[in-house]
Structure formats: structure tokens, C-alpha cells
Design an enzyme around this catalytic site. Structure first.
Site: not given
Ligand code: NAG
Ligand code: NAG
Ligand code: NAG
Length: 821
Positions: A557, A791
Site C-alpha cells: 500500500d 496484522e
């Protein structure tokens, strides 16, 4: 919300229309030289070319929606109870705390909700971070036969277990057992309701049956693939004998409305539990629900059975298939306990044999942690069916992709309960070690999603239930956007395993045309400005709000790339992925006896170290880097309040942060040291003798750069964008935090370079040992402290952060513990 934005990439814009898509066929005209005829037919031609024009437009618009022409690797019947009975039923609804369905497009689904009647009652159903559960997840789950889950709610614990039993022609029976116990056994019992539901999804029917006292005693039903079946509710155990029953029989418009139906059927009504002693206790009970009128018959039939009792208790629900004629006894009570015990033992044994953690020095608690990590990966596997919404250059409005099934693991049951293309390649590395059949199945499903061009939508949001979890603006997938082809990593591992033989060859024969098209799609649509360079399409074009426009398609990202996106860019990570893809394709050709010289050539060129250095070695940075139109001197600054003139009034827009470029960009290497710089090493393209390798290992071990006591951070502390927000709302994501998929690749590479002779062999081997210990210790510690795998992990403190539970690629810790690379 900000996290949503990151992974979805809905805010991306299309790349400029420079795509190397094959041009539509040009109309052919044979103009006859006879002028008289010409005049006569000229008017026809006008009509014809108008027709031709709209035909071309239509076929361009249809092209992205056309599935790959070769036969599916898995024909639709492959998931049926006749062909694949043992995988028919499963916990394929990872988005709910506990539920099961079949691998069918419109499955009958079953699920559990619960509600504590003390304090402020709140209904639990879908996995939500906001529920604030201290922990939940599978302690054991073998992916096929059974699962044992522990859920720690506030003040009490639920164990949810299921076990399947083969028999008959429709996928057999299964049973559930829910045990509830108070955290503090000496405290007075808490009143808890369990709500078991069964629902159809537009197909099949359910019939509730009552006993003499008006309680729901069982439900019978039929569906196309299940035939006839019965759901039974044996008498619960415990609860001080004070048990209250309620039920609801209704319809709802889609499975994603079930929670609302239950909530609104209970909210209006208090009922009284008559206890044996005559005491009365108020609680929320199911009452009535009036479904809103809705045209069309596409609705779910829904039956809910509510049992309310004091902790501790144990309650079962049984599913029995009518076609199972020789059932010895019902799978309940002692028989259920025995069956669960048998599967637990088998799994523990198979786990021990596969990963041998005791031999590697792990204590039983760590082994249990590892087993839970694997179980959550397997228990997170779902079966989805529906259409992606896609957009393309020729489809300015979103259109529905052909409906397809997808059997896949998911990154996170709460936050990302759906398939992600590049995550899956990592998931399969673990799944394939445990049960190759499950991995082949998922891999085949993913490749079957490919369209005629070779594109696979990156994020799979299939069906209304999945779509209800994603904000509308993030649903759309662009057909020019890639995602790292990690499935090649998984495929290579599967083919290398000892027992790949027959299953592997069968798969390859069917998959070969798709793999070729997939490879070509990358090679032709994501190529760069120079030979053997590559560029991720679909970067954000907004250079005003973003400190560095994101590259969601790369999977990383907000990792810093060229500050000014342009066609001149070349991305080193994608080049390395293509080297890997070429190598795997060349190997596959060899296995199949096909001509693989094209792939071999590409592989040679892409792994040529001097060409690599020429294209990507940034001398000033002392690392591999992207190249593009770039400047280091960008900052976010608060803009001055601006007056905005609206229709009727003048308002002052709140000052936001905007990007200010202090020095104009020019073509150069991007000065960022981090995961992207490591790719030639991660994917083992770097020669063991390369002096660059020594350099890279030094940066890896440097605590002022990439090294932390908890793992390798994503971006060097020395990089200007280290821990910088991309906008005022976007927290740094791949700009410092530690990610487990990349750390797995680092360990795998260190392990490899530590075994091949070369000047850096010893250094690699010692870094390998050190990093492995750090990574495992931190994930285990965080799991014990917080109850979850996360995560990502904070590079300063090691704390888990981002979404939870994240038992997708963070579960690769199992392979790290087992040293399986
Ligand atoms: C449950 O019922 C028993 C008798 O059946 C009674 O003695 C007991 O007090 C009840 N418990 C509660 C918490 O109401
Ligand atoms: C990939 O693309 C390049 C450049 O167009 C081409 O030379 C090469 O042959 C392609 N590789 C394969 C395996 O098709
Ligand atoms: C780099 O970006 C700037 C700003 O958009 C632009 O003016 C310039 O032409 C670009 N340079 C190249 C070589 O593309």
C-alpha cells in the site's frame, strides 16, 4: 475506515490508457471499384459502420467479463457431496463466531448467536473487533473433520465444538456442542442465552416442529444438495435445571440481515423466566418479527431456537442427513465426546509428525500456540459465491463479473473475512504443509476466477453477505490492477513436495493454459519502460493529499515509491516476482514436456545480476530501489482556511494537510530502504557471491535501519518516510511496522543463503538463528498477553497492532517454528 481504504484500493484511479491489451479487431472493408455499386451501397455502409462501431464497443465492454475459455480446473460438481463428501460441510463462514454451511452457491446455513442477560445485553454474531472479546479462535481445527474453539466473553467463556460424521449421500451428519462456564466458578451464575439458527438462502425449505409445551423440538428441511435432513436439539445439561425456551420462525431478505431480524424481534419485549423457586428473572427473548414487504421471492427462511439458562451449561445441536440410514447412534452425549476425542488425538499426532516442534525444543504451551495458529488458518477458510463488481476502460459504470465460487482462506475473520489474491499465496504455504488437497482446491478456485485476458480480481467480495461488510466505494475492482503473483510461490512448494505426483500433474495439465495466460497478462500489462522492467499499474494519482501516492496493487500500500507517478517508473519488487513466475513456468513446462524456452529466457534475463544492478542498484542509497520521477523533498503542510462559496452561503472549509513539493522531481532512484529493497534477496535472485548481498545483510542487522528485537521492520529508520502518515487520517502502514509474511520470506532467504557456499554464508546463518528466535518469541508473547495474532507488530515495542485476529499470513509463524521453508 482508514484501514478499509488501505487494502481495498477503492480510491485508486485507473492508470492512463496505455494498456497493452490486444487491440480490438479492426473492421475490414473491401471496397468494390465499381462506382455505381459504391453509390448504391454507400448508405448501407453508414448503417453498417454504425452497427460495427457499437459492436466493437460492446465487445470491448464484454471482454473483461468473459471468463477464460479453457475448461475450469474444478467443474461445478467438484464441490458436490457426491464428488467431495468430506469437504461438503464446514465452518466456511469465517465472518461469524460460529457457523457452518456447505460448499454450495446457495447453501443452507447454520449459526450461533449469544447474549449475556446480565448488565447491558449485547448480541454476538459476526466477528467484530468492537465486541472487545478478550480472545476467540480455534484451539484445534483440522480443516476437514472437526474444530474446537474458545471464546472469552466478559466474565465467562464459551467453547464451541463441531465434529462431522460421514454417511449417506449428502455429506453426512455433524454435531455441535457449546459449553459455557463462568470465569470465576465461585460467583453466582450468570444468565446467558444461546440462539441457534438455520436459514435457507433462496433455495430449499425448513419446517419447524413443536413439542407438547409449545417449544421448538426439531426442524426438518430439504434442499437440492442436502436432500432431507433434521436438526435436533437434545436436552441441555447444567443451568441449575432452570431453562427457558423461545423460538422464532420467519423470513428475511438475505443472510446479511439475520442479526437485524433477531435484534428487532427481541428489543420490544421482556419476558419472565420462571425458575423452580418461583423467582422471576427478566431477560430478552425472541418474540415476533414482521418482515418488511419486499417484492420478489428471493428470501431466506429462518428458524431460531433460543435457550436461556444459568452458567455453567452444555448444549448440543445435531444435524442428521435423511440419507444416512445405518447411523449407529446419534452423535450426541458420550458418542460425541468420544468422536471429538478421537479427532483431537489424530490432529495432535499429525501435527507432531508434520512439524516436530517438541524435537525443536518448544514447550507444550508453545506447541499449543502453534497448533492454534494453524487451526485459525484452517478454521478461517470460507466458501463464497457471487459476483465481483468491476470497472474497466470500456466499462465506465461498475458491472458484475460472472458469478463464481471461491474456496479460500481469509486474512482476518473480523476485518477482512474474504479472499485476497496475494494473501492467499502465503496462506497456501502453510495449508499445503498440513493438507495439500485443501491447498490444491483453493489454488484451483482462484485460477478459475481468471478472465480471458488473464486478470484475476485482487479482492473477492462475493455475495451480499460479504458485500455488506465493505463500504460501497471500495467494492469495485479495476481490470488493469495486479497484485503480486504469490500463487507461484505456493505452486512451487506444492510441486516440490514428495507426494505431489499424480495430483500435481493432473492439476498442471488442467491449469497450464490459465497459468500461461496469467503470466502473459503480467508480462504484457505491467511491463515497464525498458526491456525487462516492470511497473505496477493503478497507483494513486492524487499527488495533492498524499505524501506519497499509494501503490495498493503491489500489496505494500503506502510503501514509498516515486513521489510523482509516471510511465517512467520501474519497480524492483514486481521485477523479482516476474523472475519467480518465469522460473516456475519454465519448471512446469519441463514437467509437462512443453516448450518452455520463452520462460527460461525470461528467467535468465530477470535473474541476471549485472542487469539487475544496472536497473535497480542505487549506489547512493547502497541498496536496490525503484526508479522514477522522484523527489525526497515533500512534506504535508496545513493549508490555509479557504472560503468556499456554496449555493446559498459562504462556509470556511476546515484546513487540511496538503502536500508541498520543496524541490522539483526528476528521474532517479527512490531513496527508501525497506522491504522493496530486499526483494532480490527475498526471492533468491541475488547470487550468493554478490557483494550486494553482504551490504544487504549489514543493513538487515543494523538497528538504526531494519533490525528490531521483534523482527525486520518494513521501512528503515533512516528513510525519510519512516513512520510518516500519508494523510492526516492514514497511519503509517508499510512504513515501519513489522509484517509476518515478509519476515517469513526474510527467514526463508537467510536459511537458503546460510546453506549455500559463499562469502556471506556464515553471516546469513547467524542472522537466521537470531531473527527466528526474535520473531517467534515476540509473536508468542503477544499472543499470550493479548489473546491474538495481529496484522502487524510495532517496531519499537513489539506490540501487536492493526486488525485482530489476523490469522492469515501471521500464522506463518508455524512454519518458522518448524523451520519449513
Ligand atoms: C433453579 O431452580 C432450582 C430448582 O429447580 C432452584 O432451587 C434454584 O434456586 C433456581 N436457581 C435460580 C438462580 O433461579
Ligand atoms: C515477456 O515480455 C518480454 C517483452 O515484451 C518478452 O521479450 C518476453 O519474451 C516475454 N516473456 C515470456 C515468457 O513470454
Ligand atoms: C516529473 O514530474 C513533474 C511534476 O509532475 C513534471 O513536471 C515533469 O515533467 C516530470 N518529469 C519527467 C521526466 O517525467
Amino acid at each position: 475506515m482508514t484501514q478499509e481504504r488501505r487494502r481495498h484500493g477503492g480510491s485508486e484511479q485507473r492508470s492512463p490508457p496505455s494498456s497493452r491489451r490486444p487491440a480490438p479487431p479492426a473492421p475490414r472493408r473491401n471496397i468494390v471499384s465499381n462506382s455505381v455499386v459504391l453509390v448504391v451501397i454507400s448508405s448501407c455502409l453508414v448503417g453498417l459502420s454504425a452497427f460495427w462501431f457499437s459492436y466493437v464497443k460492446w465487445s470491448q465492454a464484454m471482454r473483461p467479463l468473459t471468463l477464460h475459455p479453457s475448461p475450469r480446473i474444478l467443474p461445478p460438481s467438484s464441490s458436490s457431496p457426491a464428488v467431495s463428501p468430506s469437504l461438503f460441510w464446514g465452518s466456511y463462514r469465517p465472518q461469524v463466531y460460529f457457523g457452518m454451511k456447505t460448499r454450495s452457491p446457495r447453501s443452507v446455513v447454520t449459526g450461533l448467536m449469544w447474549i449475556s442477560q446480565s448488565g447491558t445485553p449485547s448480541l454476538r454474531h459476526t466477528c467484530e473487533q468492537s465486541d472487545g472479546l478478550a480472545r476467540y479462535g480455534w484451539l484445534m481445527h483440522d480443516g476437514v473433520n472437526f474444530g474446537v474453539q474458545e471464546i472469552k466473553d466478559k466474565g465467562y467463556t464459551l467453547h464451541t465444538e463441531f465434529v462431522k460424521r460421514p454417511g449417506g449421500q449428502h455429506g453426512g451428519d455433524w454435531s455441535w456442542r457449546i459449553s459455557g462456564s463462568p470465569e470465576d466458578p465461585s460467583s453466582p451464575g450468570r444468565l446467558v442465552s444461546l440462539l441457534f439458527y438455520v436459514a435457507t438462502d433462496g433455495q430449499g425449505s425448513l419446517t419447524p416442529h413443536m413439542d407438547g409445551r409449545g417449544h421448538l423440538s426439531h426442524v426438518t428441511g430439504t434442499s437440492e444438495e442436502l436432500g432431507g435432513f433434521t436438526l435436533r436439539f437434545p436436552k441441555p445439561e447444567g443451568g441449575d435445571g432452570n431453562i427457558s425456551y423461545n423460538h422464532l420462525v420467519t423470513v428475511c431478505h438475505g443472510l446479511h440481515h439475520i442479526t437485524d431480524v433477531v435484534r428487532s424481534s427481541m428489543s420490544n419485549r421482556f419476558t419472565h423466566l420462571s425458575s423452580g423457586s418461583g423467582n422471576k428473572q427478566r431477560y430478552f427473548g425472541l418474540d415476533t418479527y414482521r418482515p418488511p414487504p419486499q417484492p420478489g421471492s428471493d428470501h431466506s427462511q429462518l428458524v431460531i431456537h433460543q435457550v436461556t439458562m444459568y452458567l455453567p451449561f452444555q448444549i448440543e445441536m445435531l444435524f442428521e442427513s435423511d440419507s444416512f440410514l445405518q447411523r449407529p447412534v446419534s452423535l450426541s452425549g458420550r458418542a460425541l465426546t468420544t468422536e471429538l476425542e478421537k479427532h483431537r488425538r489424530n490432529m495432535a499426532e499429525h501435527f507432531q509428525k508434520t512439524f516436530q516442534l517438541e524435537e525443536k525444543g518448544f514447550i507444550p504451551e508453545q506447541v499449543a500456540f502453534s497448533q492454534a495458529a494453524l487451526s485459525n488458518m484452517l478454521g478461517g477458510m470460507g466458501y463464497f459465491y457471487g459476483s465481483s463488481l468491476i470497472q474497466s476502460q470500456h466499462n465506465p459504470e461498475p458491472v458484475a463479473y460472472p458469478p463464481s465460487p471461491l474456496y479460500t482462506a481469509v486474512p482476518s475473520r473480523s476485518f477482512f473475512p474474504r479472499g485476497f489474491l496475494w494473501d492467499e499465496g502465503f496462506h497456501l504455504l502453510l495449508i499445503a504443509r498440513w493438507n495439500p488437497t485443501l491447498a490444491w482446491q483453493s489454488l484451483s478456485h482462484w485460477l478459475d476466477l481468471m478472465n480471458a485476458d488473464g486478470w484475476i480480481p485482487r479482492e473477492q467480495i462475493l455475495g451480499p453477505e460479504s458485500r455488506s461488510k465493505v463500504p460501497a466505494e471500495f467494492v469495485i475492482q479495476w481490470d488493469e490492477n495486479a497484485n503480486p503473483p504469490t500463487l507461484f510461490l505456493a505452486l512451487r512448494q506444492l510441486l516440490e513436495s514428495k507426494d505431489a505426483g499424480v495430483e500435481g500433474l493432473r492439476f498442471l495439465r488442467l491449469a497450464f493454459p490459465r497459468l500461461q495466460t496469467w503470466y502473459n497478462w503480467f508480462n504484457e500489462t505491467q511491463n515497464g519502460p525498458l526491456p525487462y522492467t516492470y511497473r505496477w499499474r493503478g497507483r494513486d494519482k492524487d499527488t495533492v493529499r498524499f505524501l506519497n501516492p499509494k501503490t495498493l496493487t503491489s500489496g505494500l500500500d503506502d510503501y514509498p515509491r516515486a513521489s510523482h507517478p509516471s510511465d517512467d517508473e520501474r519497480h524492483v519488487d514486481l521485477r523479482c516476482w516476474m523472475a519467480l513466475a518465469s522460473e516456475v513456468m519454465a519448471d512446469i513446462c519441463k514437467l509437462l514436456g512443453e516448450d518452455g524456452s520463452r520462460y527460461k529466457e525470461s528467467q535468465m534475463a530477470l535473474s541476471d545480476n549485472s542487469l539487475l544492478d544496472q536497473l535497480h542498484w542505487a549506489e547512493k542509497l547502497g541498496a536496490y530501489a525503484d526508479y522514477g520521477n522522484h523527489t525526497q523533498r515533500v512534506v504535508l503542510e496545513r493549508e490555509r482556511p479557504r472560503a468556499v462559496t456554496g449555493q446559498n452561503s459562504q462556509t470556511v472549509s476546515p484546513p487540511g494537510l496538503i502536500r508541498v513539493v520543496r524541490k522539483p522531481p526528476k528521474l532517479q532512484f527512490v531513496r527508501a530502504l525497506g522491504y522493496v529493497s530486499l526483494f532480490p534477496f527475498l526471492l533468491q535472485i541475488l547470487s550468493p557471491n554478490s557483494p550486494r548481498l553482504g551490504h544487504l545483510l549489514e543493513d538487515l542487522r543494523d538497528a538504526d535501519k531494519l533490525w528490531t528485537p521483534y523482527g525486520i521492520r518494513s521501512l528503515s529508520k533512516s528513510s525519510s518516510l519512516y513512520m510518516q502518515r500519508n494523510t492526516e487520517h492514514d497511519l503509517p502502514y508499510w512504513r515501519g511496522p513489522i509484517w509476518i509474511n515478509m519476515n517469513y520470506l526474510v527467514l526463508r532467504a537467510l536459511h537458503k543463503y546460510g546453506q549455500i557456499e559463499g562469502p556471506h554464508q556464515n553471516r546469513a546463518a547467524s542472522l537466521y538463528r537470531e531473527l527466528r528466535v526474535n520473531l517467534v518469541a515476540n509473536l508468542y508473547r503477544q499472543y499470550k498477553e493479548t489473546g491474538y495474532l495481529w496484522e502487524q507488530y510495532n517496531d519499537q515495542t513489539g506490540r501487536g497492532q492493526g486488525c485482530f485476529p489476523f490469522t492469515g499470513w501471521s500464522s506463518l509463524v508455524v512454519l518458522v517454528m518448524a523451520e519449513e521453508y
